[in-house]
Write a protein that holds these residues in place. Structure first.
Motif, PDB file in Angstrom:
ATOM      1  N   LYS A  26       0.790  -1.174  -0.107  1.00 33.24           N
ATOM      2  CA  LYS A  26       0.069  -0.116  -0.159  1.00 33.24           C
ATOM      3  C   LYS A  26       0.892   1.258   0.018  1.00 33.24           C
ATOM      4  O   LYS A  26       0.965   2.256   0.718  1.00 33.24           O
ATOM      5  CB  LYS A  26      -0.972  -0.077   1.310  1.00 33.24           C
ATOM      6  CG  LYS A  26      -1.787  -1.135   0.995  1.00 33.24           C
ATOM      7  CD  LYS A  26      -3.108  -1.191   2.327  1.00 33.24           C
ATOM      8  CE  LYS A  26      -3.950  -2.345   2.182  1.00 33.24           C
ATOM      9  NZ  LYS A  26      -3.834  -3.578   1.363  1.00 33.24           N
ATOM     10  N   MET A  27       1.711   1.140  -1.007  1.00 30.64           N
ATOM     11  CA  MET A  27       2.919   2.309  -1.049  1.00 30.64           C
ATOM     12  C   MET A  27       2.658   2.875  -2.593  1.00 30.64           C
ATOM     13  O   MET A  27       3.242   2.147  -3.294  1.00 30.64           O
ATOM     14  CB  MET A  27       4.226   1.901  -0.620  1.00 30.64           C
ATOM     15  CG  MET A  27       4.453   1.492   0.881  1.00 30.64           C
ATOM     16  SD  MET A  27       6.124   0.511   1.107  1.00 30.64           S
ATOM     17  CE  MET A  27       7.013   1.957   0.730  1.00 30.64           C
ATOM     18  N   THR A  33       6.951   6.279  -6.645  1.00 30.96           N
ATOM     19  CA  THR A  33       7.165   5.575  -8.138  1.00 30.96           C
ATOM     20  C   THR A  33       8.286   6.363  -8.782  1.00 30.96           C
ATOM     21  O   THR A  33       8.845   5.711  -9.600  1.00 30.96           O
ATOM     22  CB  THR A  33       5.762   5.841  -8.748  1.00 30.96           C
ATOM     23  OG1 THR A  33       5.289   7.001  -8.694  1.00 30.96           O
ATOM     24  CG2 THR A  33       4.659   4.911  -8.123  1.00 30.96           C
ATOM     25  N   ASP A  34       8.596   7.407  -8.501  1.00 34.43           N
ATOM     26  CA  ASP A  34       9.704   8.198  -9.111  1.00 34.43           C
ATOM     27  C   ASP A  34      10.956   7.442  -8.595  1.00 34.43           C
ATOM     28  O   ASP A  34      11.888   7.380  -9.550  1.00 34.43           O
ATOM     29  CB  ASP A  34       9.977   9.635  -8.400  1.00 34.43           C
ATOM     30  CG  ASP A  34       9.020  10.462  -9.045  1.00 34.43           C
ATOM     31  OD1 ASP A  34       8.114  10.005 -10.137  1.00 34.43           O
ATOM     32  OD2 ASP A  34       8.567  11.685  -8.392  1.00 34.43           O
ATOM     33  N   LYS A  35      11.056   6.765  -7.459  1.00 37.31           N
ATOM     34  CA  LYS A  35      12.427   5.970  -7.013  1.00 37.31           C
ATOM     35  C   LYS A  35      12.574   4.834  -7.796  1.00 37.31           C
ATOM     36  O   LYS A  35      13.464   4.351  -8.144  1.00 37.31           O
ATOM     37  CB  LYS A  35      12.159   5.521  -5.576  1.00 37.31           C
ATOM     38  CG  LYS A  35      12.733   6.751  -4.550  1.00 37.31           C
ATOM     39  CD  LYS A  35      14.125   6.912  -4.784  1.00 37.31           C
ATOM     40  CE  LYS A  35      14.753   8.219  -3.848  1.00 37.31           C
ATOM     41  NZ  LYS A  35      16.160   8.531  -4.425  1.00 37.31           N
ATOM     42  N   VAL A  36      11.233   4.240  -8.181  1.00 37.35           N
ATOM     43  CA  VAL A  36      11.084   3.068  -9.243  1.00 37.35           C
ATOM     44  C   VAL A  36      11.724   3.455 -10.627  1.00 37.35           C
ATOM     45  O   VAL A  36      12.491   2.925 -11.032  1.00 37.35           O
ATOM     46  CB  VAL A  36       9.762   2.368  -9.221  1.00 37.35           C
ATOM     47  CG1 VAL A  36       9.782   1.207 -10.405  1.00 37.35           C
ATOM     48  CG2 VAL A  36       9.347   1.750  -7.874  1.00 37.35           C
ATOM     49  N   THR A  86      16.510  -0.622  -0.501  1.00 42.16           N
ATOM     50  CA  THR A  86      16.204  -0.655   0.820  1.00 42.16           C
ATOM     51  C   THR A  86      15.384   0.584   1.192  1.00 42.16           C
ATOM     52  O   THR A  86      14.707   0.520   2.013  1.00 42.16           O
ATOM     53  CB  THR A  86      17.820   0.102   1.504  1.00 42.16           C
ATOM     54  OG1 THR A  86      18.742  -1.135   1.185  1.00 42.16           O
ATOM     55  CG2 THR A  86      17.652   0.078   2.902  1.00 42.16           C
ATOM     56  N   PHE A  87      15.686   1.776   0.512  1.00 45.57           N
ATOM     57  CA  PHE A  87      14.762   2.872   0.596  1.00 45.57           C
ATOM     58  C   PHE A  87      13.091   2.582   0.602  1.00 45.57           C
ATOM     59  O   PHE A  87      12.303   3.060   1.552  1.00 45.57           O
ATOM     60  CB  PHE A  87      14.980   4.028  -0.203  1.00 45.57           C
ATOM     61  CG  PHE A  87      14.043   5.307  -0.038  1.00 45.57           C
ATOM     62  CD1 PHE A  87      14.434   6.161   1.086  1.00 45.57           C
ATOM     63  CD2 PHE A  87      13.097   5.537  -1.037  1.00 45.57           C
ATOM     64  CE1 PHE A  87      13.664   7.179   1.131  1.00 45.57           C
ATOM     65  CE2 PHE A  87      12.389   6.649  -0.899  1.00 45.57           C
ATOM     66  CZ  PHE A  87      12.493   7.565   0.169  1.00 45.57           C
ATOM     67  N   LEU A  88      12.891   1.783  -0.490  1.00 45.02           N
ATOM     68  CA  LEU A  88      11.686   1.340  -0.656  1.00 45.02           C
ATOM     69  C   LEU A  88      11.158   0.258   0.204  1.00 45.02           C
ATOM     70  O   LEU A  88       9.893  -0.124   0.309  1.00 45.02           O
ATOM     71  CB  LEU A  88      11.459   1.030  -1.956  1.00 45.02           C
ATOM     72  CG  LEU A  88      11.829   2.023  -3.362  1.00 45.02           C
ATOM     73  CD1 LEU A  88      11.590   1.412  -4.515  1.00 45.02           C
ATOM     74  CD2 LEU A  88      10.740   3.058  -3.197  1.00 45.02           C
ATOM     75  N   GLY A  89      12.030  -0.183   1.135  1.00 47.94           N
ATOM     76  CA  GLY A  89      11.762  -1.399   1.965  1.00 47.94           C
ATOM     77  C   GLY A  89      11.575  -2.783   1.140  1.00 47.94           C
ATOM     78  O   GLY A  89      10.825  -3.621   1.679  1.00 47.94           O
TER      79      GLY A  89
END
Length: 106
Positions: A26-27, A33-36, A86-89
Motif C-alpha cells: 500500500k505504498m 514511483t519516481d524512485k522506481v 532499501t529505501f523502498l523497503g
C-alpha cells in the motif's frame, strides 16, 4: 524448448515487479514511483555497462584502466540500486527463498 526472455521483457518484468511490491505494501506515493523510475534508469545503465564489458573482453584490446573504470562504475551503480531497494523497503535479503527455508539450513 522455450525461447529466452528478451531484454525488453526482462526490463518490463522487473519494473512491474517493483511496482507490484509497492502496491502490495500500500505504498503508491508519487515520490516512491519516481524512485522506481530512478531504479530503472540505473538498471538501463547497468545493462549498458555489462554489454560494454562483454565487448571489451571479446575484443581483448582494451586497456586495464578502461576495464577497471567500467567495473568500478558497475559497482557504484549496483550500490545505488541496492540503496533504492532499501529505501523502498524492498531489500533483497528480506525476500524469502522458494520453499521458505535458507539453503544453508538444509
Amino acid at each position: 524448448m522455450a525461447r529466452p526472455m528478451s531484454t525488453e521483457k526482462k526490463r518490463e518484468k522487473t519494473e512491474e515487479s517493483l511496482k507490484n511490491a509497492l502496491l502490495s505494501r500500500k505504498m503508491s506515493d508519487k515520490f516512491l514511483t519516481d524512485k522506481v523510475d530512478e531504479y530503472m534508469s540505473f538498471y538501463d545503465d547497468l545493462f549498458y555497462i555489462n554489454q560494454t564489458l562483454i565487448q571489451l573482453k571479446k575484443n581483448e584490446n582494451c586497456s586495464l584502466k578502461i576495464y577497471t573504470d567500467a567495473v568500478a562504475e558497475k559497482r557504484r551503480i549496483s550500490s545505488e540500486m541496492r540503496s533504492i531497494l532499501t529505501f523502498l523497503g524492498l531489500k533483497p535479503e528480506d525476500v524469502e527463498p522458494p520453499g521458505g527455508e535458507d539453503d544453508e539450513t538444509l
